[in-house]
Every structure is written in C-alpha cells, then in structure tokens.
Design an enzyme around this catalytic site. Sequence first.
Site, PDB file in Angstrom:
ATOM      1  N   LYS A  15     -12.647  -0.661  -0.447  1.00 38.81           N
ATOM      2  CA  LYS A  15     -11.670   0.983  -0.424  1.00 38.81           C
ATOM      3  C   LYS A  15     -11.588   1.616  -0.492  1.00 38.81           C
ATOM      4  O   LYS A  15     -11.677   1.803  -1.950  1.00 38.81           O
ATOM      5  CB  LYS A  15      -9.868   0.536  -0.654  1.00 38.81           C
ATOM      6  CG  LYS A  15      -9.006   0.842   0.285  1.00 38.81           C
ATOM      7  CD  LYS A  15      -9.129   0.258   1.168  1.00 38.81           C
ATOM      8  CE  LYS A  15      -8.008  -0.293   2.050  1.00 38.81           C
ATOM      9  NZ  LYS A  15      -7.441  -1.081   3.600  1.00 38.81           N
TER      10      LYS A  15
ATOM     11  N   THR B 297     -11.024  -4.950   2.199  1.00 39.42           N
ATOM     12  CA  THR B 297     -10.954  -4.290   1.324  1.00 39.42           C
ATOM     13  C   THR B 297      -9.325  -3.336   1.445  1.00 39.42           C
ATOM     14  O   THR B 297      -8.838  -3.389   0.102  1.00 39.42           O
ATOM     15  CB  THR B 297     -11.110  -2.788   2.577  1.00 39.42           C
ATOM     16  OG1 THR B 297     -10.113  -2.455   3.451  1.00 39.42           O
ATOM     17  CG2 THR B 297     -12.894  -2.607   2.997  1.00 39.42           C
TER      18      THR B 297
ATOM     19  N   ARG C 298      13.366   6.402  -9.534  1.00 41.58           N
ATOM     20  CA  ARG C 298      12.221   7.013  -8.169  1.00 41.58           C
ATOM     21  C   ARG C 298      11.775   7.526  -8.926  1.00 41.58           C
ATOM     22  O   ARG C 298      12.101   8.520 -10.584  1.00 41.58           O
ATOM     23  CB  ARG C 298      12.521   7.188  -6.844  1.00 41.58           C
ATOM     24  CG  ARG C 298      13.665   8.822  -6.960  1.00 41.58           C
ATOM     25  CD  ARG C 298      13.634   9.197  -5.705  1.00 41.58           C
ATOM     26  NE  ARG C 298      14.165  10.079  -5.594  1.00 41.58           N
ATOM     27  CZ  ARG C 298      14.616  11.091  -4.245  1.00 41.58           C
ATOM     28  NH1 ARG C 298      13.907   9.861  -3.252  1.00 41.58           N
ATOM     29  NH2 ARG C 298      14.606  12.003  -4.117  1.00 41.58           N
TER      30      ARG C 298
ATOM     31  N   GLN D  27      18.008  17.856  -3.328  1.00 40.03           N
ATOM     32  CA  GLN D  27      17.408  19.081  -3.068  1.00 40.03           C
ATOM     33  C   GLN D  27      18.680  19.609  -4.295  1.00 40.03           C
ATOM     34  O   GLN D  27      19.400  20.764  -3.790  1.00 40.03           O
ATOM     35  CB  GLN D  27      19.337  18.733  -1.781  1.00 40.03           C
ATOM     36  CG  GLN D  27      18.276  18.778   0.023  1.00 40.03           C
ATOM     37  CD  GLN D  27      18.385  17.029   0.200  1.00 40.03           C
ATOM     38  OE1 GLN D  27      17.791  16.087  -0.731  1.00 40.03           O
ATOM     39  NE2 GLN D  27      17.305  16.496   1.440  1.00 40.03           N
TER      40      GLN D  27
ATOM     41  N   HIS E  30       6.350  11.828  -2.323  1.00 39.51           N
ATOM     42  CA  HIS E  30       6.615  10.002  -2.874  1.00 39.51           C
ATOM     43  C   HIS E  30       6.030   9.602  -3.128  1.00 39.51           C
ATOM     44  O   HIS E  30       4.701   9.666  -3.390  1.00 39.51           O
ATOM     45  CB  HIS E  30       7.326   9.306  -1.161  1.00 39.51           C
ATOM     46  CG  HIS E  30       7.549  10.482  -0.010  1.00 39.51           C
ATOM     47  ND1 HIS E  30       9.385  10.823  -0.565  1.00 39.51           N
ATOM     48  CD2 HIS E  30       7.315  11.640   0.987  1.00 39.51           C
ATOM     49  CE1 HIS E  30       9.699  11.437   0.428  1.00 39.51           C
ATOM     50  NE2 HIS E  30       8.765  11.988   1.520  1.00 39.51           N
TER      51      HIS E  30
HETATM   52  O1  LIG Z   1      15.950  13.362  -2.559  1.00 37.05           O
HETATM   53  C1  LIG Z   1      15.988  13.484  -0.997  1.00 37.05           C
HETATM   54  N1  LIG Z   1      16.224  13.981  -0.259  1.00 37.05           N
HETATM   55  C2  LIG Z   1      16.069  13.936   1.137  1.00 37.05           C
HETATM   56  O2  LIG Z   1      16.512  14.048   2.039  1.00 37.05           O
HETATM   57  C3  LIG Z   1      15.056  12.321   1.449  1.00 37.05           C
HETATM   58  N2  LIG Z   1      15.383  11.120   2.255  1.00 37.05           N
HETATM   59  C4  LIG Z   1      14.342  10.931   1.858  1.00 37.05           C
HETATM   60  O3  LIG Z   1      14.019   9.593   2.598  1.00 37.05           O
HETATM   61  N3  LIG Z   1      13.900  10.548   0.584  1.00 37.05           N
HETATM   62  C5  LIG Z   1      14.627  11.400   0.333  1.00 37.05           C
HETATM   63  N4  LIG Z   1      14.409  12.033  -1.092  1.00 37.05           N
END
Ligand SMILES: O=c1[nH]c(=O)c2[nH]c(=O)[nH]c2[nH]1
Length: 286
Positions: free
Chosen positions: A12, A57, A169, A212, A240
Amino acid sequence: MAIVLGPNRYGKAETRLVRVVRDGDTHALADFNVSVALSGDLAATHLTGDNAGVLPTDTMKNTVYAFAKKHGVGEPEEFGLLLARHFVATQPQVKTARVSIESFGWERLGPHSFARKGDYTRVATVLVSDEFEQVVSGVTGLVLLNSTASEFRGFPRDEYTTLPETTDRILATAVDARWRHLSASGDFAKSYPAALEALTSAFVNTYSASLQQTLFSMGSHVLSQRPEIAEVRLALPNKHHYLVDLSPFDLTNDNEVFIAGDRPYGLIEGTVTRDDAPPAAAEWYL
Ligand SMILES: O=c1[nH]c(=O)c2[nH]c(=O)[nH]c2[nH]1
C-alpha cells in the site's frame, strides 16, 4: 524459451496518517505519508492467481493506523522499523518489507495550532489605468491546522447526507488570500507581514463552528487591524481529516488517528469588505 517472473513486490503506497497526541489542551502532531512494499514468496498469485500468501494491501493500511494508535509513531525511522518487522515476523511468505515514510513538518503556533513548514508564496497584483491605481497583496499555500476547537453540526440532512455531526474535529486549510489596498502609496513592507499575522492569529484564535465562520473571522481581523486595507478575499480549501474507525481492532480513537484526505475537498470562498470603501476595479473580477 521460458518466460519467468522477475523481481516483484507489492504493498500500500501513500497511506496518509495524521497522529495527534493529546496532553490536555496541548497537542503534538505527526504527519506521515507511509508506503509499504512486501516481497518474498509471491510467485503463486502472479502465476496461478492463488492468493494464499497475499496479505491484502488494505490490511497494510489498517496496520499503519492501528499501530499509530497502539504504539504512537515516534521518529519515522522507528515507526518504519515497527511496521516492517511486524510484516516479516507475521507473514511467513514475506522475506523483505520495505517501509518508506515522508514526514511533513509543522511549526507550532499555539497549544493545538500549527503551520506547515515550508514556504508559502507572497503575491502582489497591481492595476493601473489613467483613472485609477489599485494594489492587491496576498498569500497562497499557507497551510494551517487546528487539532481541536472546531465543530461542524446543525447542518441540514437529506437522503444523501451521511456526514456525522462533530463537536471536535481537525480544521485545516491552505490559505489563499488577496487583500485590496485603499491606496497605491502604502508601506507594503509593513502592511504585508501585519496582514499575514492578522489572518493567522484569527485562524488560531477562532473557535470554529464552520470554516465559513473562520473565513469571516480571518477577513474581519485583517480589516480591523489594518486601516489601509479595503477588502479581503479568501479561498479556503477544507483539508479534511477523517477519523479512522479502529473499532474492528478493539482500539478506541479519541481524535488521535486521522486519515489526511486529499481529494475531494470542500472549498470555502468569500469576500470581507469595509462597507465605506470604494469599490474594486471591475478588472479584479476577471
Ligand atoms: O466547515 C465546514 N463547512 C462546510 O460547509 C462543510 N461541509 C462539510 O461536509 N464539512 C464542512 N465543514
């Protein structure tokens, strides 16, 4: 003439691992790209399709994440040895395990805030006509990460929504920012680092309900700190980090082991403006 199988290996490649070590509010971060390649007595699968000696893997990837939880990662050399010895010791057909690790450096900005080491790019664009002069400064590729103090919940759900709500997160982005100056006769040597510091400190100090919200906070902070700036435009990719499900291995994962996602990524874009500022030249919108 005989046709024979030559040297071969498999594994992998590029398992993207982010390991957070939590000591109360102070976190440490390791960011690895781990590639595993096994070789040995692997002729059967090539010649007859018999997979009796082919450790998936997918299992190698899982092992990387499970070991990161169980043992921590330490130095990349140590983590590589731990993994490679495991594959050789537990799979009799495997004679050699090669583990290569890239370790990405992060500079500490706060107890749980980091900036990726390495250079980001300062950018400047000027527009000049007989009627006006407009100066736009900015930065691209400034990678910032908070390993906590970020939530995302309260969003609408439809039949395609699978994202769980989260109150804790990783929030990470590569800042792409442009700010428009009110005048072409500014002190740009002073203004640029100060605007950059305002962007960064807002990212670090904002408890984020969404990227945002963080975007607006970053833009607002620049405008409140820097009277010479009229408008800030931000494009923030949501880099992410997915929590790894370690429950199949009887391991918990209290926000410690993450998959650093590559694509797709959320892209959050917005403009934050001083409402009494003159409008931008139309050309900026091109
Ligand atoms: O801060 C975020 N804004 C989003 O618009 C969004 N959409 C998502 O799937 N995760 C997140 N996280």
